[in-house]
Motif scaffolding. Structure first.
Motif, PDB file in Angstrom:
ATOM      1  N   PRO A   1      -1.358  -0.316  -5.502  1.00 32.73           N
ATOM      2  CA  PRO A   1      -0.987   0.910  -6.246  1.00 32.73           C
ATOM      3  C   PRO A   1      -0.905   0.670  -7.755  1.00 32.73           C
ATOM      4  O   PRO A   1       0.104   0.964  -8.407  1.00 32.73           O
TER       5      PRO A   1
ATOM      6  N   CYS B   1      -3.053   4.639  -2.689  1.00 30.00           N
ATOM      7  CA  CYS B   1      -4.118   3.688  -2.376  1.00 30.00           C
ATOM      8  C   CYS B   1      -5.172   4.341  -1.497  1.00 30.00           C
ATOM      9  O   CYS B   1      -6.381   4.177  -1.726  1.00 30.00           O
TER      10      CYS B   1
ATOM     11  N   GLY C   1       2.639   4.946  -7.464  1.00 27.79           N
ATOM     12  CA  GLY C   1       2.032   3.762  -8.043  1.00 27.79           C
ATOM     13  C   GLY C   1       2.271   3.745  -9.534  1.00 27.79           C
ATOM     14  O   GLY C   1       3.002   4.587 -10.074  1.00 27.79           O
TER      15      GLY C   1
ATOM     16  N   ARG D   1       0.846  -1.191   0.000  1.00 20.73           N
ATOM     17  CA  ARG D   1       0.000   0.000   0.000  1.00 20.73           C
ATOM     18  C   ARG D   1       0.884   1.244   0.000  1.00 20.73           C
ATOM     19  O   ARG D   1       1.900   1.307   0.698  1.00 20.73           O
ATOM     20  N   THR D   2       0.468   2.220  -0.784  1.00 23.45           N
ATOM     21  CA  THR D   2       1.129   3.515  -0.797  1.00 23.45           C
ATOM     22  C   THR D   2       0.049   4.573  -0.549  1.00 23.45           C
ATOM     23  O   THR D   2      -1.145   4.263  -0.471  1.00 23.45           O
TER      24      THR D   2
END
Length: 367
Positions: A14, A6, A238, A2-3
């Motif tokens: 992402p 997200c 992403g 997750r970034t």
């Protein structure tokens, strides 16, 4: 993995996937990415409305987006009939002669000739925005950079984010100044409309230019978990993938795509060409006998947008009906060399994520 992007988009992974297929877009969203449906193929706003109704019912409540084609400055444009009159006879003659030379059959008796993709027109793109905002979309992306400021404002009033593609850092700065929320840094390797700067160079330039004001997605030449990891290392939040979905099983549900996929599966990374023959603006296409014909000594210069697309609309229709992989007319990026089998979207995303995690684990061991 997750970034921040997200959380911004409300997705699990992402990965943002652009596609002209509603079946692919919905599958991307169901798999935890953000499916973005290209709207340019819809000449009729009611048809787009019906397709978005289908998206609403087939994304399992997951977010999705749409992509429009809209210049920041509002151009002067005429009706479709007026535009047809602007196409020189010698261009029409060249197209008809080329199709005959390539052995592309005429349309069947009674089959209606396409009007051309009117989604390239500003007025039609605005109708796409109006329709899309009646649906629970999360994102409007614009393939030609910043939409007009009033369109950005309209999207924000509906709590919809706006993304814009950029091929230079200066473009990215202008997009963010205009109110764009997310910048897609699309490198030279990408399919469709693309600029001159490669992804490896472009992404950190754009991150350095606007990364403190807007998240950046990397695009162009991405089709593996290792490449997504590289995008993250370059500062992107992403990855934006477009071409890579063209060989998914869901994409085959669009009419005439069996021959297209056959051509793509056989192609290598050097089998693309950047040309104005598709829309009138530079776009990367699969290299075929059709694209080769436009490089011949007797070929005319492509017309400006939207006239070029109107000129070749019947040709595209006939090529699709012909089922001949050797004359396919299809935007695709250099990542086509990795598109070697037809698989469901869910499997593609699972493999991307597995390789992404493996790559990051390997890199961590280098410390």
């Amino acid at each position: 993995m997750r970034t921040k992007i997200c959380d911004t988009l409300g997705i699990e992974h992402p990965i943002v996937g652009f596609t002209p297929s509603e079946h692919v877009a919905a599958a991307i969203s169901r798999a935890g990415g953000l499916g973005v449906l290209g709207c340019v193929r819809f000449n009729d706003a009611d048809e787009l409305d019906a397709v978005l109704d289908w998206m609403d019912e087939n994304t399992d409540g997951r977010p999705y987006g749409v992509d429009v084609v809209m210049p920041a400055k509002i151009p002067t444009e005429g009706a479709a009939v007026d535009l047809q009159a602007l196409i020189p006879p010698e261009h029409r003659e060249f197209v008809q002669r080329t199709l005959a030379d390539l052995g592309v059959p005429e349309l069947a008796d009674g089959e209606q000739q396409a009007d051309g993709v009117l989604g390239w027109l500003h007025s039609v793109a605005r109708s796409h925005v109006d329709v899309a905002l009646r649906h629970p979309i999360r994102l409007i992306a614009n393939a030609l950079g910043s939409p007009p400021v009033d369109v950005i404002r309209q999207a924000h009033e509906h709590d919809v984010l706006v993304a814009a593609l950029a091929g230079k850092a200066e473009h990215a700065r202008r997009h963010v100044d205009n109110g764009v929320d997310i910048v897609v840094a699309q490198g030279h390797e990408a399919g469709g409309h693309t600029g001159e700067i490669a992804t490896m160079v472009l992404v950190p330039e754009i991150v350095d230019a606007v990364g403190d004001r807007a998240p950046v997605l990397a695009a162009g030449g991405i089709g593996s978990g290792r490449q997504i990891a590289a995008a993250l290392a370059l500062g992107a939040g992403g990855a934006w993938l477009g071409s890579y979905w063209l060989t998914t099983s869901e994409y085959r549900q669009m009419p005439g795509n069996a021959a297209t996929q056959q051509a793509l599966l056989a192609a290598g990374s050097s089998d693309t060409v950047r040309s104005r023959i598709y829309t009138g603006k530079p776009a990367r296409l699969l290299k075929t006998r059709w694209t080769d014909s436009w490089s011949a000594d007797d070929a005319p210069e492509p017309l400006p947008m939207p006239l070029q697309n109107i000129l070749v609309s019947e040709a595209h229709q006939r090529i699709m009906r012909s089922g001949d992989p050797g004359v396919v007319s299809m935007p695709v990026g250099q990542i086509v060399g990795r598109m070697n089998e037809v698989r469901p979207v869910a499997d593609v995303i699972a493999d991307l994520l597995a390789e992404l995690d493996e790559t990051i684990t390997t890199l961590n061991k280098l410390r």
